[in-house]
Design a protein around this motif. Structure first.
Motif, PDB file in Angstrom:
ATOM      1  N   ASP A 172       0.868  -1.167   0.000  1.00  0.00           N
ATOM      2  CA  ASP A 172       0.000   0.000   0.000  1.00  0.00           C
ATOM      3  C   ASP A 172       0.911   1.224   0.000  1.00  0.00           C
ATOM      4  OD1 ASP A 172      -1.503   2.279   1.023  1.00  0.00           O
ATOM      5  OD2 ASP A 172      -3.095   0.868   1.510  1.00  0.00           O
ATOM      6  N   PRO A 173       0.938   2.018  -1.076  1.00  0.00           N
ATOM      7  CA  PRO A 173       1.905   3.109  -1.174  1.00  0.00           C
ATOM      8  C   PRO A 173       1.749   4.171  -0.088  1.00  0.00           C
ATOM      9  CG  PRO A 173       0.285   3.242  -2.941  1.00  0.00           C
ATOM     10  CD  PRO A 173       0.075   1.933  -2.272  1.00  0.00           C
ATOM     11  N   ILE A 174       0.510   4.440   0.326  1.00  0.00           N
ATOM     12  CA  ILE A 174       0.294   5.464   1.349  1.00  0.00           C
ATOM     13  C   ILE A 174       0.800   4.970   2.704  1.00  0.00           C
ATOM     14  CG2 ILE A 174      -1.400   6.910   2.515  1.00  0.00           C
ATOM     15  CD1 ILE A 174      -0.909   7.520  -0.458  1.00  0.00           C
ATOM     16  N   LEU A 253       3.813   1.847  15.180  1.00  0.00           N
ATOM     17  CA  LEU A 253       2.982   1.975  13.987  1.00  0.00           C
ATOM     18  C   LEU A 253       3.735   1.503  12.750  1.00  0.00           C
ATOM     19  CD1 LEU A 253       0.444   3.061  12.507  1.00  0.00           C
ATOM     20  CD2 LEU A 253       1.590   5.277  12.408  1.00  0.00           C
ATOM     21  N   CYS A 254       5.015   1.842  12.662  1.00  0.00           N
ATOM     22  CA  CYS A 254       5.830   1.414  11.516  1.00  0.00           C
ATOM     23  C   CYS A 254       5.827  -0.107  11.385  1.00  0.00           C
ATOM     24  CB  CYS A 254       7.269   1.913  11.670  1.00  0.00           C
ATOM     25  SG  CYS A 254       7.455   3.695  11.423  1.00  0.00           S
ATOM     26  N   ARG A 255       6.066  -0.790  12.477  1.00  0.00           N
ATOM     27  CA  ARG A 255       6.091  -2.257  12.432  1.00  0.00           C
ATOM     28  C   ARG A 255       4.724  -2.821  12.052  1.00  0.00           C
ATOM     29  NH1 ARG A 255       7.108  -5.652  17.834  1.00  0.00           N
ATOM     30  NH2 ARG A 255       5.118  -4.636  18.282  1.00  0.00           N
ATOM     31  N   ILE A 258       4.122  -2.184   8.242  1.00  0.00           N
ATOM     32  CA  ILE A 258       4.991  -2.999   7.387  1.00  0.00           C
ATOM     33  C   ILE A 258       4.554  -4.461   7.420  1.00  0.00           C
ATOM     34  CG2 ILE A 258       7.318  -3.917   7.150  1.00  0.00           C
ATOM     35  CD1 ILE A 258       7.013  -1.152   6.009  1.00  0.00           C
ATOM     36  N   GLU A 259       4.252  -4.985   8.587  1.00  0.00           N
ATOM     37  CA  GLU A 259       3.842  -6.385   8.691  1.00  0.00           C
ATOM     38  C   GLU A 259       2.486  -6.619   8.030  1.00  0.00           C
ATOM     39  OE1 GLU A 259       4.074  -7.462  12.796  1.00  0.00           O
ATOM     40  OE2 GLU A 259       6.261  -7.672  12.769  1.00  0.00           O
ATOM     41  N   SER A 260       1.587  -5.638   8.089  1.00  0.00           N
ATOM     42  CA  SER A 260       0.288  -5.798   7.438  1.00  0.00           C
ATOM     43  C   SER A 260       0.428  -5.806   5.920  1.00  0.00           C
ATOM     44  CB  SER A 260      -0.667  -4.677   7.863  1.00  0.00           C
ATOM     45  OG  SER A 260      -0.275  -3.427   7.328  1.00  0.00           O
ATOM     46  N   ASN A 261       1.561  -5.327   5.410  1.00  0.00           N
ATOM     47  CA  ASN A 261       1.844  -5.347   3.976  1.00  0.00           C
ATOM     48  C   ASN A 261       2.725  -6.531   3.582  1.00  0.00           C
ATOM     49  OD1 ASN A 261       0.922  -2.776   2.258  1.00  0.00           O
ATOM     50  ND2 ASN A 261       1.276  -2.121   4.377  1.00  0.00           N
ATOM     51  N   GLY A 262       2.902  -7.488   4.486  1.00  0.00           N
ATOM     52  CA  GLY A 262       3.677  -8.680   4.172  1.00  0.00           C
ATOM     53  C   GLY A 262       5.176  -8.477   4.231  1.00  0.00           C
ATOM     54  N   GLY A 263       5.631  -7.431   4.920  1.00  0.00           N
ATOM     55  CA  GLY A 263       7.060  -7.160   5.027  1.00  0.00           C
ATOM     56  C   GLY A 263       7.563  -7.295   6.448  1.00  0.00           C
ATOM     57  N   SER A 264       8.774  -6.825   6.671  1.00  0.00           N
ATOM     58  CA  SER A 264       9.368  -6.858   8.002  1.00  0.00           C
ATOM     59  C   SER A 264      10.252  -5.633   8.170  1.00  0.00           C
ATOM     60  CB  SER A 264      10.188  -8.141   8.213  1.00  0.00           C
ATOM     61  OG  SER A 264      11.300  -8.174   7.316  1.00  0.00           O
ATOM     62  N   ILE A 265      10.524  -5.283   9.425  1.00  0.00           N
ATOM     63  CA  ILE A 265      11.381  -4.143   9.728  1.00  0.00           C
ATOM     64  C   ILE A 265      12.248  -4.492  10.924  1.00  0.00           C
ATOM     65  CG2 ILE A 265       9.551  -3.109  11.142  1.00  0.00           C
ATOM     66  CD1 ILE A 265      10.678  -0.360  10.397  1.00  0.00           C
ATOM     67  N   GLU A 266      13.508  -4.102  10.865  1.00  0.00           N
ATOM     68  CA  GLU A 266      14.420  -4.324  11.980  1.00  0.00           C
ATOM     69  C   GLU A 266      15.364  -3.138  12.071  1.00  0.00           C
ATOM     70  OE1 GLU A 266      17.876  -7.047   9.896  1.00  0.00           O
ATOM     71  OE2 GLU A 266      16.087  -8.054  10.688  1.00  0.00           O
ATOM     72  N   VAL A 267      16.082  -3.056  13.186  1.00  0.00           N
ATOM     73  CA  VAL A 267      16.959  -1.907  13.415  1.00  0.00           C
ATOM     74  C   VAL A 267      18.272  -2.367  14.030  1.00  0.00           C
ATOM     75  CG1 VAL A 267      15.970  -1.479  15.711  1.00  0.00           C
ATOM     76  CG2 VAL A 267      17.115   0.383  14.497  1.00  0.00           C
ATOM     77  N   SER A 268      19.331  -1.690  13.662  1.00  0.00           N
ATOM     78  CA  SER A 268      20.635  -1.870  14.302  1.00  0.00           C
ATOM     79  C   SER A 268      21.180  -0.481  14.599  1.00  0.00           C
ATOM     80  CB  SER A 268      21.600  -2.640  13.398  1.00  0.00           C
ATOM     81  OG  SER A 268      21.853  -1.918  12.198  1.00  0.00           O
ATOM     82  N   SER A 269      21.961  -0.372  15.671  1.00  0.00           N
ATOM     83  CA  SER A 269      22.437   0.953  16.049  1.00  0.00           C
ATOM     84  C   SER A 269      23.724   0.851  16.854  1.00  0.00           C
ATOM     85  CB  SER A 269      21.363   1.686  16.874  1.00  0.00           C
ATOM     86  OG  SER A 269      21.735   3.011  17.149  1.00  0.00           O
ATOM     87  N   PRO A 282       7.639  -6.943  -0.028  1.00  0.00           N
ATOM     88  CA  PRO A 282       7.333  -7.917  -1.098  1.00  0.00           C
ATOM     89  C   PRO A 282       7.463  -7.293  -2.477  1.00  0.00           C
ATOM     90  CG  PRO A 282       5.325  -7.198   0.014  1.00  0.00           C
ATOM     91  CD  PRO A 282       6.457  -6.640   0.808  1.00  0.00           C
ATOM     92  N   LEU A 283       7.973  -8.091  -3.402  1.00  0.00           N
ATOM     93  CA  LEU A 283       8.049  -7.692  -4.806  1.00  0.00           C
ATOM     94  C   LEU A 283       6.691  -7.905  -5.467  1.00  0.00           C
ATOM     95  CD1 LEU A 283      11.482  -9.349  -5.696  1.00  0.00           C
ATOM     96  CD2 LEU A 283      11.064  -6.919  -5.242  1.00  0.00           C
TER      97      LEU A 283
END
Length: 296
Positions: A172-174, A253-255, A258-269, A282-283
């Motif tokens: 979802d682009p928005i 909210l970001c997580r 992203i997960e509702s769009n079939g993706g994942s998010i992680e962080v390193s610092s 997803p492609l």
């Protein structure tokens, strides 16, 4: 003398010579029949209510994050309106046609920029269900940057964007723009005052589009990293006009998005390498299908 059938109705209450009668147990009621259709309707109603509440929570979280950008946006609006006012006053006081034309051109240009800014903010603040489509990743990144309404160079932040135009994602682009808007706000906050470097890069990796946002600002404390996507988790105290609270909502909210769009998010610092948020998206289905065909 009692028959064997009656013996079970008597028990000893104090000894072998004292007995009392226990009434026979009542037959248990027959199990109530469950109407599968009614149950399905009830579950569907509960799911619909849950989806509605989830959408409301997402919108509240996004509006909270827009609150952290309010001062920045107000500053940019003022920057756009100031020359409009100056030129409008000059145009009214002057009888020079060239000056009046320039005043009108400046007014149109700056008002159009304000309209574009307002439309982007309204777009990313709207509550919506996930509606994935094939979209250029670079386009969404560009729109998210514009949604800030401010040139990061004004904050001494060097922005480097390395996203190939050929990379497309099925999201979802928005909602993706909402995620990037929040991450950009966090990056700017981590690098002000003082400035720094923000790098946005993307590639295809293991059947996904991988997008990385790396900033050179203050690192996230190691003890907070495992919980950084938890609701209300933040790297700052809550004393800064509520901004820390909004920031904690933003990463949760970001997580969620992203997960509702079939993706994942992680962080390193770390202090040496900065903070990197990595999104795996997803492609498009046709690209995934062609990759599977080539592997065969």
């Amino acid at each position: 003398m009692h028959s064997d059938a009656d013996a079970s109705s008597f028990v000893s209450s104090s000894g072998p010579d004292t007995v009392r009668r226990i009434p026979p147990a009542a037959n248990p009621p027959a199990s109530a029949e469950v109407d599968p259709t009614a149950l399905e309707r009830r579950l569907a109603a509960i799911q619909a209510r849950f989806d509605d509440l989830q959408a409301q929570v997402r919108q509240a979280q996004q509006l909270a994050n827009l609150g952290t950008a309010a001062a920045m946006l107000a500053h940019e609006v003022n920057n756009l309106l100031t020359p409009v006012l100056s030129y409008a006053q000059a145009g009214l006081e002057s009888h020079d046609p060239a000056l009046r034309e320039k005043a009108l051109q400046t007014t149109v240009k700056h008002v159009q920029m304000l309209v574009n800014m307002a439309q982007r903010i309204l777009k990313i603040s709207a509550a919506r269900t996930t509606s994935p489509e094939t979209v250029g990743l670079g386009h969404v990144v560009h729109e998210a940057i514009l949604s800030l309404g401010r040139d990061l160079g004004k904050d001494d932040i060097r922005l480097i964007v390395e996203v190939e135009e050929s990379i497309q994602v099925y999201v979802d682009p928005i909602q993706l723009q909402q995620v990037l808007f929040n991450l950009l706000l966090n990056a700017r906050e981590a690098m002000t005052p003082g400035g720094g470097k923000l790098r946005i890069e993307a590639c295809r990796r293991e059947g996904k589009a991988e997008l990385r946002l790396t900033n050179s600002g203050r690192p996230i404390p190691p003890e907070l990293l495992p919980h950084i996507f938890d609701p209300l988790q933040t790297t700052q105290s809550t004393g800064k006009e509520g901004q820390a609270r909004c920031r904690g909502l933003g990463l949760a909210l970001c997580r969620d998005l992203i997960e509702s769009n079939g993706g994942s998010i992680e962080v390193s610092s770390s202090r040496e390498r900065g903070t990197t948020f990595t999104l795996r998206l997803p492609l498009p289905p046709d690209e995934v299908g062609s990759q599977r065909t080539r592997r065969r």
